[in-house]
Structures are given as structure tokens and as C-alpha cells.
Design a protein around this motif. Structure first.
Motif, PDB file in Angstrom:
ATOM      1  N   ILE A  51       9.251   4.363   6.615  1.00  0.00           N
ATOM      2  CA  ILE A  51      10.636   3.874   6.651  1.00  0.00           C
ATOM      3  C   ILE A  51      10.774   2.721   7.639  1.00  0.00           C
ATOM      4  N   GLU A  52      10.179   2.873   8.821  1.00  0.00           N
ATOM      5  CA  GLU A  52      10.272   1.817   9.834  1.00  0.00           C
ATOM      6  C   GLU A  52       9.639   0.514   9.339  1.00  0.00           C
ATOM      7  N   TYR A  53       8.586   0.640   8.528  1.00  0.00           N
ATOM      8  CA  TYR A  53       7.964  -0.568   7.984  1.00  0.00           C
ATOM      9  C   TYR A  53       8.926  -1.285   7.036  1.00  0.00           C
ATOM     10  N   LEU A  54       9.578  -0.536   6.142  1.00  0.00           N
ATOM     11  CA  LEU A  54      10.538  -1.152   5.219  1.00  0.00           C
ATOM     12  C   LEU A  54      11.680  -1.813   5.985  1.00  0.00           C
ATOM     13  N   GLU A  55      12.116  -1.175   7.061  1.00  0.00           N
ATOM     14  CA  GLU A  55      13.188  -1.755   7.880  1.00  0.00           C
ATOM     15  C   GLU A  55      12.701  -3.009   8.603  1.00  0.00           C
ATOM     16  N   GLU A  56      11.472  -2.953   9.082  1.00  0.00           N
ATOM     17  CA  GLU A  56      10.915  -4.079   9.842  1.00  0.00           C
ATOM     18  C   GLU A  56      10.789  -5.339   8.998  1.00  0.00           C
ATOM     19  N   ILE A  57      10.397  -5.186   7.729  1.00  0.00           N
ATOM     20  CA  ILE A  57      10.240  -6.378   6.881  1.00  0.00           C
ATOM     21  C   ILE A  57      11.558  -6.753   6.199  1.00  0.00           C
ATOM     22  N   GLY A  58      12.613  -5.980   6.483  1.00  0.00           N
ATOM     23  CA  GLY A  58      13.956  -6.351   6.058  1.00  0.00           C
ATOM     24  C   GLY A  58      14.280  -6.159   4.593  1.00  0.00           C
ATOM     25  N   VAL A  59      13.640  -5.182   3.935  1.00  0.00           N
ATOM     26  CA  VAL A  59      13.893  -4.993   2.499  1.00  0.00           C
ATOM     27  C   VAL A  59      14.766  -3.779   2.192  1.00  0.00           C
ATOM     28  N   LEU A  60      14.960  -2.881   3.154  1.00  0.00           N
ATOM     29  CA  LEU A  60      15.713  -1.655   2.891  1.00  0.00           C
ATOM     30  C   LEU A  60      17.203  -1.899   3.105  1.00  0.00           C
ATOM     31  N   MET A  61      17.924  -2.073   2.005  1.00  0.00           N
ATOM     32  CA  MET A  61      19.360  -2.299   2.050  1.00  0.00           C
ATOM     33  C   MET A  61      20.108  -0.965   1.931  1.00  0.00           C
ATOM     34  N   LYS A  62      21.376  -0.950   2.295  1.00  0.00           N
ATOM     35  CA  LYS A  62      22.133   0.302   2.301  1.00  0.00           C
ATOM     36  C   LYS A  62      22.329   0.883   0.908  1.00  0.00           C
ATOM     37  N   GLU A  63      22.251   0.040  -0.126  1.00  0.00           N
ATOM     38  CA  GLU A  63      22.419   0.536  -1.498  1.00  0.00           C
ATOM     39  C   GLU A  63      21.084   0.941  -2.130  1.00  0.00           C
ATOM     40  N   ASP A  64      19.982   0.809  -1.381  1.00  0.00           N
ATOM     41  CA  ASP A  64      18.653   1.115  -1.913  1.00  0.00           C
ATOM     42  C   ASP A  64      18.310   2.598  -1.771  1.00  0.00           C
ATOM     43  N   ALA A  65      17.154   2.954  -2.313  1.00  0.00           N
ATOM     44  CA  ALA A  65      16.629   4.313  -2.190  1.00  0.00           C
ATOM     45  C   ALA A  65      15.114   4.237  -2.039  1.00  0.00           C
ATOM     46  N   ILE A  66      14.520   5.337  -1.595  1.00  0.00           N
ATOM     47  CA  ILE A  66      13.070   5.402  -1.405  1.00  0.00           C
ATOM     48  C   ILE A  66      12.520   6.597  -2.177  1.00  0.00           C
ATOM     49  N   LEU A  67      11.511   6.337  -2.999  1.00  0.00           N
ATOM     50  CA  LEU A  67      10.789   7.412  -3.679  1.00  0.00           C
ATOM     51  C   LEU A  67       9.563   7.759  -2.847  1.00  0.00           C
ATOM     52  N   PHE A  68       9.483   9.012  -2.407  1.00  0.00           N
ATOM     53  CA  PHE A  68       8.324   9.484  -1.657  1.00  0.00           C
ATOM     54  C   PHE A  68       7.405  10.270  -2.593  1.00  0.00           C
ATOM     55  N   GLY A  69       6.112   9.971  -2.512  1.00  0.00           N
ATOM     56  CA  GLY A  69       5.129  10.705  -3.294  1.00  0.00           C
ATOM     57  C   GLY A  69       3.923  11.048  -2.449  1.00  0.00           C
ATOM     58  N   VAL A  70       3.218  12.117  -2.822  1.00  0.00           N
ATOM     59  CA  VAL A  70       2.001  12.508  -2.111  1.00  0.00           C
ATOM     60  C   VAL A  70       0.801  12.217  -3.004  1.00  0.00           C
ATOM     61  N   CYS A  71      -0.279  11.741  -2.405  1.00  0.00           N
ATOM     62  CA  CYS A  71      -1.415  11.238  -3.182  1.00  0.00           C
ATOM     63  C   CYS A  71      -2.432  12.306  -3.560  1.00  0.00           C
ATOM     64  N   ASP A  72      -2.066  13.576  -3.401  1.00  0.00           N
ATOM     65  CA  ASP A  72      -2.949  14.649  -3.866  1.00  0.00           C
ATOM     66  C   ASP A  72      -2.290  15.422  -5.006  1.00  0.00           C
ATOM     67  N   GLN A  73      -1.425  14.736  -5.753  1.00  0.00           N
ATOM     68  CA  GLN A  73      -0.655  15.353  -6.840  1.00  0.00           C
ATOM     69  C   GLN A  73      -1.011  14.646  -8.151  1.00  0.00           C
ATOM     70  N   PRO A  74      -2.083  15.072  -8.836  1.00  0.00           N
ATOM     71  CA  PRO A  74      -2.601  14.305  -9.972  1.00  0.00           C
ATOM     72  C   PRO A  74      -1.955  14.592 -11.318  1.00  0.00           C
ATOM     73  N   TYR A  75      -1.121  15.638 -11.422  1.00  0.00           N
ATOM     74  CA  TYR A  75      -0.650  16.062 -12.737  1.00  0.00           C
ATOM     75  C   TYR A  75       0.648  15.396 -13.181  1.00  0.00           C
ATOM     76  N   VAL A  76       1.440  14.896 -12.240  1.00  0.00           N
ATOM     77  CA  VAL A  76       2.758  14.375 -12.594  1.00  0.00           C
ATOM     78  C   VAL A  76       2.608  13.152 -13.501  1.00  0.00           C
ATOM     79  N   LEU A  77       3.467  13.063 -14.509  1.00  0.00           N
ATOM     80  CA  LEU A  77       3.384  12.004 -15.512  1.00  0.00           C
ATOM     81  C   LEU A  77       4.454  10.944 -15.295  1.00  0.00           C
ATOM     82  N   ALA A  78       4.185   9.749 -15.799  1.00  0.00           N
ATOM     83  CA  ALA A  78       5.106   8.630 -15.629  1.00  0.00           C
ATOM     84  C   ALA A  78       6.471   8.926 -16.241  1.00  0.00           C
ATOM     85  N   GLU A  79       6.481   9.546 -17.418  1.00  0.00           N
ATOM     86  CA  GLU A  79       7.756   9.817 -18.081  1.00  0.00           C
ATOM     87  C   GLU A  79       8.611  10.792 -17.276  1.00  0.00           C
TER      88      GLU A  79
END
Length: 472
Positions: free
Chosen positions: A88-116
Motif C-alpha cells: 500500500i505504501e508503495y502505491l501511495e508513494e508513486i501517487g497512483v492510489l486515488m480515493k475512488e480506487d480499490a486494491i485487489l490482494f492475492g496470494v501467490c500460492d493459490q493455483p486453482y482460482v480461475l480468471a472468470e
């Protein structure tokens, strides 16, 4: 929600239970951490900055080449909360996180989830006007999860092993839930034993079947995106996969049922596709027959006269708890198995599992009419799926299984060709595929070429005939 959706992937864990760095463990030649980024490439709703937080140099270098913004976590011992804060601090530091935005958090050991599935979550989140969103299955909350920018400070205040769920549980009234079709989509890989499931599930996901469901049929679909009507094939819904087909039949909602397959044109293949999909949803599944079917080379439990039934049933219970799909039957000639003793079959039907029975024989022909003793559907069967192959259209009547019965029913000679009207009659008649059916019946025209449709499509749809496409 009109802002952008940024992505923060978390890949800094120490893999204590796994024993070594699980994120670099290769599955089908690809490191585990790459599955989720590859999936996200197909998700159009993630239109913001993509970044990854990791302690591992190799992962950061590889993801930088993919265009990700990379954040080094030098203190992984401070837990997942530290990775969340760094992202989060990185997004704030580079100035891209606006108040109307959102963040999708994902974990990289979750191989089954599909794009749809992720796309469905994000579309639903945008429409809901709520500040939080996450995947769920049967009441269980899971990843990925999406947080409005208004929750950034609360997320940064987490400590040690506190994750985003801590924030979600404080604000359940502001949560948009999206139901995953499979419980396995929510699973991550915590130990090496869990890898046993990966090959089976990923293989099933690659070998999906596709269906066109009549609009006239009632469905159990929960997600409104699945109930959209088709504009290209009147009377039928848009093309769906096996997981949505399970929802349509209701099989995704139950843990105990008996399903019988009758007819011709791919029953065995369809039975195993169905079984694999159910197993991938975490269901206990067993395949058998009330007539004869091919003996599988692997994971086939041969029922014998000795030892006694109680001992064999105990062994069979252990089999169905494994990741594989098992078949059971008595040994027969010609590389086949045959039906179980009646009392054994009745015992199996009491178990908490989905029992799939091949209840008809067709000698690998494309279409058939049942003889007097066919099909063999156990009393009280919950669902009967009747199959006929679209490839039978244009073939001679004499190529059918039991051609003399087909001739008599259709009033044709053996040299005349089968038409789609002929298949329609066979699939909808109580003398054809609906014979001996007392419960729910789903007629399926199997092996349809992509985008093929019957000339009288509205009539077919009104009779509830499902079109199943060839696998891609």
C-alpha cells in the motif's frame, strides 16, 4: 465504484510447513508463484498498477520482466501484515492510489482460482457500491479480496500475521461476496501433500466441456452473470463450462446423490469428466456400472468374492478419500467390469458421496434404442442424464446400437440416414432415452461442433435438450 483496481500480490512467506520455498516449486514446469499472475493477465477489470511484494530476488527479477512493480520485503518475519503495508505504501508513494480506487490482494500460492471467477468478483464489487469484496464458498471467506482505498489506513495498521480478513470481519455490512464455483479455488498450497491435488485439478480445468442450456429450464445458478440470455442462439443460454453445468444440475449443492447415464455417444467419457469436475469441487465421488463398462488402467477397485464385503468396503472408503477418481465393479471379460452385487450397490448409495453409474450399454455406438431389459436404473436415482452423439446425424440407421429397434421406432430402413429430427424423437421419447426414468431427466446431445445448433432450436430448447460441445 468508478476508480481503478490496482493489484498487490503477496509472495514473501517463509514456507515453514512446506519445508522449503514452495513458491519456486514447479508444477508442469512452471513455478507455483506464476499461476496467479498468469491468471490475472486474463482479468480485464484489473486496470491499475500491478505490484508484487516478496523477499525472494528470483521472484522479483522475473516479475519485473513481466512489467510488475516490485517491492522488496526485508522483514518477512514480521508477517503478512508487513507485506500488506509495504504494498500500500508503495502505491501511495508513486501517487497512483486515488480515493475512488480499490486494491485487489492475492496470494501467490493459490493455483486453482480461475480468471472468470476473479472477473466475476470485481464486476460484482463495482456494481455493489460497497467498500470490500472477496471470494467465498459455502460461507467461508477467501482470497483474492478487494479493498476500497478508504480502508488503506486500517490495512496498514495490521500487525504480524493479521491479514485482510481482520478488516473484513470488522465491516461485514460493507462486504460484497462472490461465490466461487469450486471450493478448491480458495485453497492455497501449505504443505507438499497438497500438491497431490494440483495435477488432477489443473488437468480437469484444461479439459472442460462446454454446454448450451435451454432458457426454459429452471436453474440453481446463484450468480446473475451466468443467467444472461443468448442473442446468438434463440432459446439457449450463453456457453458455459462444466462447473456451471454442475450448478445447473444442483450437483454442486449436494454431497450425496446417485446419477445414472443412459443412451450412447460418449457415456464413459462424460461420466469421468463429470466425476473429475465434482472431485475438483471437493466432493467424494465414485464411478460404477449397473451393466458393463471399460475397466480403467488406474484407480479401479475390483470387487471380489473374497474377502468379506465389510473388509472391501473399508478399503473402498479409503480410496474415495484420495484425490483421484475411483471406479468400482466386478471383473468381466474383454477388459471390462460389470455391476456390483445388489446389496453392495445399495450400501454405496447410503454413503456421503456422488455415485455415478453407467446404466446402459451401447458398444461405443453413437445412438441407440433401449431393449426390453434396458436401461438398468436403480430405483430412487436422483438424476438421469441421457446422451446421444450429434455425430450420428448423417449416419445410416444400421450403424446404431440395436438397429432393429431404431428402424421400428423411426419407421426407416437400415440404409436410410439419421436426421436431427430422428435424434430429437429418440431423446424425448419414453420409449427412447426417457425409458424407466422416474426422477429428474436431462437429455444431452453430446459432441456438438462449436456453434452448431439444430434447425428447430426453439423446439429443442423447449424440450430441455442440452447441447454439449466437443472439448477444445
Amino acid at each position: 465504484m468508478n476508480g481503478k483496481i490496482h493489484v498487490i500480490l503477496l509472495a514473501a512467506g517463509n514456507s515453514i510447513r512446506f519445508g522449503n520455498n514452495k513458491l519456486l516449486h514447479k508444477i508442469d514446469g512452471k513455478p507455483l508463484y506464476q499461476f496467479l499472475p498468469d491468471t490475472l493477465k486474463e482479468v480485464q477489470s484489473c486496470d491499475g498498477v500491478h505490484c508484487i511484494v516478496s523477499q525472494y530476488k528470483e521472484i522479483l527479477e522475473q516479475m519485473a520482466e513481466r512489467g510488475y512493480h516490485c517491492v522488496k520485503n526485508d522483514k518477512p518475519e514480521d508477517g503478512i501484515a508487513h507485506s500488506i503495508r509495504l504494498g500500500i505504501e508503495y502505491l501511495e508513494e508513486i501517487g497512483v492510489l486515488m480515493k475512488e480506487d480499490a486494491i485487489l490482494f492475492g496470494v501467490c500460492d493459490q493455483p486453482y482460482v480461475l480468471a472468470e471467477t476473479i472477473e466475476g468478483l470485481l464486476e460484482s464489487y463495482r456494481e455493489s457500491k460497497k467498500g470490500l469484496g472477496c471470494l467465498c464458498k459455502d460461507g467461508r471467506l477467501g482470497n483474492p479480496a478487494v479493498f476500497g482505498a478508504a480502508y488503506a489506513n486500517e490495512l496498514k495498521a495490521l500487525t504480524k500475521d493479521q491479514g485482510g480478513k481482520k478488516v473484513i470481519h470488522r465491516h461485514l455490512e460493507d462486504l460484497c461476496r462472490w461465490e466461487a464455483a469450486s471450493a478448491f479455488e480458495l485453497e492455497d498450497i501449505d504443505c507438499k501433500e497438497a500438491l497431490n491435488l494440483v495435477q488432477n485439478i489443473r488437468q480437469w480445468q484444461k479439459k472442460d466441456l462446454y454446454f448450451r442450456i435451454p432458457e426454459s429450464l429452471d436453474t440453481l445458478w446463484k450468480n446473475k452473470r451466468m443467467s444472461q440470455k443468448s442473442t446468438e442462439l434463440s432459446g439457449y443460454r450463453k456457453r458455459i463450462g462444466m462447473r456451471e453445468f454442475l450448478q445447473h444440475t444442483g450437483l454442486s449443492e449436494v454431497t450425496k446423490a446417485t446419477v445414472a447415464l443412459v443412451g450412447a455417444g460418449g457415456k464413459t467419457t462424460f461420466a469421468y469428466r463429470l466425476a473429475e469436475a465434482l472431485r475438483a469441487e471437493g466432493k467424494a465421488v465414485l464411478v460404477s456400472t449397473t451393466t458393463h463398462m471399460r475397466e480403467t488402467k488406474e484407480h479401479c477397485f475390483i470387487w471380489r468374492e473374497e474377502p468379506e464385503a465389510e473388509v472391501q468396503l473399508k478399503s473402498l472408503r479409503k480410496c474415495i478419500r484420495t484425490p483421484e477418481v475411483w471406479t468400482v465393479g466386478r471383473k468381466a471379460e474383454g477388459g471390462k467390469i460389470k455391476s456390483l452385487p445388489e446389496e453392495v450397490l445399495e450400501e454405496l448409495r447410503k454413503w456421503e458421496m456422488i455415485l455415478i453409474l453407467e446404466a446402459d450399454g451401447a458398444k461405443e455406438r453413437l445412438v441407440k434404442m433401449p431393449a426390453e431389459h434396458e436401461p438398468v436404473i436403480p430405483k430412487g436415482t436422483d438424476l438421469v442424464i441421457g446422451l446421444t452423439s450429434q455425430m450420428a446425424i448423417g449416419q445410416k440407421v444400421g450403424t446404431a446400437h440395436r438397429p432393429e429397434l431404431v428402424k421400428a421406432f423411426l419407421g426407416k430402413t437400415e440404409e436410410e440416414l439419421l436426421t436431427e429430427d430422428d435424434l430429437f424423437l429418440i431423446m424425448t421419447s419414453s420409449k427412447g432415452l426417457k425409458k424407466n426414468v422416474s426422477g429428474i431427466f436431462l437429455p444431452v446431445l453430446n459432441r456438438c461442433p462449436k456453434d452448431w445448433c439444430p434447425k428447430e432450436k426453439q423446439n429443442w430448447a423447449e424440450q430441455g435438450i442440452i447441447l454439449c460441445e466437443e472439448m477444445e
